[in-house]
Design an enzyme around this catalytic site. Structure first.
Site, PDB file in Angstrom:
ATOM      1  N   SER A 104       2.937  11.273   2.134  1.00 29.06           N
ATOM      2  CA  SER A 104       3.815  10.428   2.932  1.00 29.06           C
ATOM      3  C   SER A 104       4.511  11.277   3.984  1.00 29.06           C
ATOM      4  O   SER A 104       4.982  12.381   3.681  1.00 29.06           O
ATOM      5  CB  SER A 104       4.855   9.744   2.043  1.00 29.06           C
ATOM      6  OG  SER A 104       5.732   8.941   2.813  1.00 29.06           O
ATOM      7  N   HIS A 118       6.250   7.026  10.752  1.00 28.57           N
ATOM      8  CA  HIS A 118       6.014   7.048   9.304  1.00 28.57           C
ATOM      9  C   HIS A 118       4.539   6.788   9.054  1.00 28.57           C
ATOM     10  O   HIS A 118       3.898   6.024   9.771  1.00 28.57           O
ATOM     11  CB  HIS A 118       6.838   5.957   8.607  1.00 28.57           C
ATOM     12  CG  HIS A 118       6.277   5.535   7.286  1.00 28.57           C
ATOM     13  ND1 HIS A 118       5.489   4.403   7.145  1.00 28.57           N
ATOM     14  CD2 HIS A 118       6.359   6.100   6.050  1.00 28.57           C
ATOM     15  CE1 HIS A 118       5.130   4.286   5.882  1.00 28.57           C
ATOM     16  NE2 HIS A 118       5.625   5.299   5.194  1.00 28.57           N
ATOM     17  N   ASN A 120       1.513   6.953   5.491  1.00 26.86           N
ATOM     18  CA  ASN A 120       1.125   7.421   4.152  1.00 26.86           C
ATOM     19  C   ASN A 120      -0.279   6.937   3.835  1.00 26.86           C
ATOM     20  O   ASN A 120      -0.749   5.926   4.374  1.00 26.86           O
ATOM     21  CB  ASN A 120       2.134   6.979   3.078  1.00 26.86           C
ATOM     22  CG  ASN A 120       2.062   5.501   2.782  1.00 26.86           C
ATOM     23  OD1 ASN A 120       1.179   5.021   2.065  1.00 26.86           O
ATOM     24  ND2 ASN A 120       3.006   4.744   3.337  1.00 26.86           N
ATOM     25  N   HIS A 158      -1.104   2.269  19.432  1.00 30.05           N
ATOM     26  CA  HIS A 158      -1.936   1.223  18.839  1.00 30.05           C
ATOM     27  C   HIS A 158      -3.412   1.414  19.174  1.00 30.05           C
ATOM     28  O   HIS A 158      -4.272   1.170  18.310  1.00 30.05           O
ATOM     29  CB  HIS A 158      -1.437  -0.151  19.285  1.00 30.05           C
ATOM     30  CG  HIS A 158      -0.244  -0.625  18.528  1.00 30.05           C
ATOM     31  ND1 HIS A 158      -0.351  -1.374  17.373  1.00 30.05           N
ATOM     32  CD2 HIS A 158       1.089  -0.433  18.726  1.00 30.05           C
ATOM     33  CE1 HIS A 158       0.849  -1.637  16.904  1.00 30.05           C
ATOM     34  NE2 HIS A 158       1.749  -1.073  17.711  1.00 30.05           N
ATOM     35  N   HIS A 188      16.331  -9.956   5.854  1.00 29.74           N
ATOM     36  CA  HIS A 188      17.750 -10.329   5.774  1.00 29.74           C
ATOM     37  C   HIS A 188      18.425 -10.264   7.148  1.00 29.74           C
ATOM     38  O   HIS A 188      19.595 -10.626   7.276  1.00 29.74           O
ATOM     39  CB  HIS A 188      18.479  -9.401   4.796  1.00 29.74           C
ATOM     40  CG  HIS A 188      18.509  -7.963   5.218  1.00 29.74           C
ATOM     41  ND1 HIS A 188      17.406  -7.153   5.137  1.00 29.74           N
ATOM     42  CD2 HIS A 188      19.506  -7.204   5.737  1.00 29.74           C
ATOM     43  CE1 HIS A 188      17.716  -5.941   5.572  1.00 29.74           C
ATOM     44  NE2 HIS A 188      18.981  -5.950   5.949  1.00 29.74           N
ATOM     45  N   GLY A 276      10.577   8.717 -10.592  1.00 24.83           N
ATOM     46  CA  GLY A 276      10.172   9.661  -9.555  1.00 24.83           C
ATOM     47  C   GLY A 276      11.317  10.578  -9.174  1.00 24.83           C
ATOM     48  O   GLY A 276      12.451  10.438  -9.640  1.00 24.83           O
ATOM     49  N   ARG A 277      11.017  11.519  -8.312  1.00 26.69           N
ATOM     50  CA  ARG A 277      12.021  12.505  -7.917  1.00 26.69           C
ATOM     51  C   ARG A 277      12.848  11.939  -6.765  1.00 26.69           C
ATOM     52  O   ARG A 277      12.374  11.767  -5.648  1.00 26.69           O
ATOM     53  CB  ARG A 277      11.351  13.805  -7.492  1.00 26.69           C
ATOM     54  CG  ARG A 277      12.328  14.941  -7.247  1.00 26.69           C
ATOM     55  CD  ARG A 277      11.591  16.254  -7.150  1.00 26.69           C
ATOM     56  NE  ARG A 277      12.522  17.358  -7.066  1.00 26.69           N
ATOM     57  CZ  ARG A 277      13.001  17.851  -5.920  1.00 26.69           C
ATOM     58  NH1 ARG A 277      12.618  17.302  -4.775  1.00 26.69           N
ATOM     59  NH2 ARG A 277      13.834  18.872  -5.913  1.00 26.69           N
TER      60      ARG A 277
END
Length: 317
Positions: A104, A118, A120, A158, A188, A276-277
């Site tokens: 990631s 970002h 992953n 893109h 939200h 997880g960490r």
């Protein structure tokens, strides 16, 4: 990280191949990003899910206070364990045990005109009580989160991603782009997207060895497109002049990034629900963010232009 006690199923050779690929991607990205930054270096933190090494672990690599990277990370993990009730509820999975491996990347640039990015790429297996594989799939994607909209940057990003995906199916980019707009969305906040999208896909299940090879190459193609999709944008924007107004807007948009990651992101929630960490999971958060009550950018401003694209996602190609 070696596989140690990971389940000895018929998929073990592929798992080893996938783990090697993930570490190769991590090493290459870290080297190229250090070269581009020219100042900051990654710090590596190796960790295990428990002291005995049963359950796997990962290699967290973080970078900060660079010439163009204010804060970022390129993390890999190889983890496994028993399926818990929390996992069943949160991830809607059934099974006795599981394995997951992926990498990631999150980069928060210093300059407000340089977008956050970002990405992953991951692989997941589920096992029944006899230790046989009951399900397995690939997932991943990449998405761009600018504070200011430059259409040439959006189109470049893109187009680069689309060109990597097209050899695997002419309709896939459009489908995965739509998925991305729907997924990276703060429902939200009137369904405001986190940024200008990219691609997002999950539960790509191989039906046999030929399909397994095809999906592996699909993941490789996407990972190989990451730097070509992003670094030309960095090189155009990292020396742009900016002031307090731009930094303020950057931190407001980063606040939206924080909201999505902590409220909606399945990867973040999966990590927290599976012991997880925490430090590695929350690596994705920016170093600074801010919130104002009912903040609205000035009509006709560059800030409002970006917000309107987030409220009304568009096709860039």
């Amino acid at each position: 990280m070696e596989e140690k006690t990971i389940y000895k199923t018929e998929t073990k050779p592929f798992r080893e191949k996938w783990i090697s690929f993930i570490h190769e991607v991590q090493d290459n990205l870290c080297k190229r990003l250090e070269d581009e930054d020219g100042k900051a270096k990654f710090i590596e933190d190796n960790w295990e899910r428990n002291p005995e090494g049963k359950g796997g672990g990962g290699r967290t690599r973080v970078i900060s206070n660079g010439n163009f990277i204010e804060k970022g990370g390129v993390n890999s993990s190889v983890v496994f364990g028993k399926v818990t009730d929390a996992m069943k509820k949160q991830l809607k999975v059934e099974g006795h045990s599981w394995f997951a491996c992926g990498v990631s990347i999150v980069l928060h640039p210093l300059n407000p005109y340089t977008p956050t990015i970002h990405a992953n790429w991951r692989y997941f297996e589920l096992y029944d009580e006899e230790g046989q594989v009951s399900d397995r799939w690939f997932g991943g994607g990449s998405d761009l989160t600018p504070n200011y909209l430059f259409e040439e940057d959006a189109i470049h990003f893109h187009e680069t991603v689309k060109n990597a995906i097209d050899p695997f199916g002419a309709s896939l980019y459009a489908e995965y782009k739509k998925n991305c707009d729907a997924y990276f969305c703060n429902s939200h906040r009137n369904h405001e997207t986190r940024g200008i999208g990219g691609v997002f896909y999950d539960y790509l299940r191989p039906t046999g060895e030929e399909e397994l090879t095809r999906l592996f190459e699909f993941q490789r193609a996407n990972a190989s497109a990451f730097l070509p999709s992003y670094l030309p944008i960095v090189q155009r924007r990292k020396t742009s002049s900016y002031g307090e107004r731009e930094k303020e807007w950057q931190e407001i948009r980063r606040g939206r990034y924080v909201e999505f990651n902590l409220i909606h992101d399945r990867g973040t929630l999966f990590g927290l629900k599976t012991n997880g960490r925490t430090e590695s999971i929350l690596m994705s958060l920016p170093p600074r963010a801010r919130w104002y009550y009912n903040y609205q950018p000035a009509p006709g401003s560059e800030e409002e232009k970006l917000l309107q694209v987030c409220l009304n996602p568009k096709d860039w190609i």
